[in-house]
Design an enzyme around this catalytic site. Sequence first.
Site, mmCIF file in Angstrom:
data_model
loop_
_atom_site.group_PDB
_atom_site.id
_atom_site.type_symbol
_atom_site.label_atom_id
_atom_site.label_comp_id
_atom_site.label_asym_id
_atom_site.label_seq_id
_atom_site.Cartn_x
_atom_site.Cartn_y
_atom_site.Cartn_z
ATOM 1 N N ASP A 142 0.868 -1.180 0.000
ATOM 2 C CA ASP A 142 0.000 0.000 0.000
ATOM 3 C C ASP A 142 0.907 1.233 0.000
ATOM 4 O OD1 ASP A 142 -1.664 -2.173 0.677
ATOM 5 O OD2 ASP A 142 -3.005 -0.906 1.867
ATOM 6 N N LYS A 197 -6.738 3.365 -3.225
ATOM 7 C CA LYS A 197 -7.112 3.339 -1.805
ATOM 8 C C LYS A 197 -7.340 4.759 -1.318
ATOM 9 C CE LYS A 197 -5.043 2.068 2.672
ATOM 10 N NZ LYS A 197 -3.904 1.375 3.321
ATOM 11 N N LYS A 242 -10.023 0.252 -2.303
ATOM 12 C CA LYS A 242 -9.915 -0.004 -0.871
ATOM 13 C C LYS A 242 -10.317 1.241 -0.096
ATOM 14 C CE LYS A 242 -6.675 -1.295 2.817
ATOM 15 N NZ LYS A 242 -5.313 -1.790 3.140
#
Length: 224
Positions: free
Chosen positions: A94, A160, A190
């Site tokens: 991430d 995300k 996400k």
Amino acid sequence: MSSYTRAQVAALVDHTLLKPEATEADVAALLKEAAELDVFAVCVSPTMVAAAAALDETRRTIASVVGFPSGKHVSAIKAQEARLAVHAGATEIDMVIDVGAALAGALHVVRADVDAVRQAAPQAILKVIVESAALLQCGGEPILVDVCRTAEEAGADFVKTSTGFHPSGGASVRAVEVMAGAVGGRLGVKASGGIRSAADAAAMLDAGATRLGLSGTRAVLDGF
């Protein structure tokens, strides 16, 4: 009443521990809880990946963060951080973009940043953290769309919403809707940051989220 079951939601959760004060004992507790809750993955800081891999008896997916939380790291440093995390046992990364570059319209910088991490960890699932609240607050929906599409062009697997550490806030239903619309099902979305209840989680899933980043996972799942 939510249409989601506890098991359905758990299967979409990255059970997250990114507090600076986290210890190996905390990681062990995270893994134990992850097994009890049967979540998809755990997400830990780079220095905790090796411990998570060593302590993980269930072979659960391990994610780690790169350029966290500011994104103001040189691309080569982000790339090496991703490379080291994968070497230590992470299979998902991430990464945080340079939000300032995005807001300045320097999407080529964002693209190069994501590409550097993609090239450094080609085997990993790559989630690109865009700090959607900051982008919406300072640039509006068009820049959020542009950043998501830039991440896609550079090889991201997910976009995300947030680190959860930015003062502008975390995930919002509107941000998830915009991001899901921008990537059109080609990438995952996400939602992370400030999701503290079953209602919050269900709202994010309804808006188009395909993964949830949660730190208070048990409390959220208990609502389903």
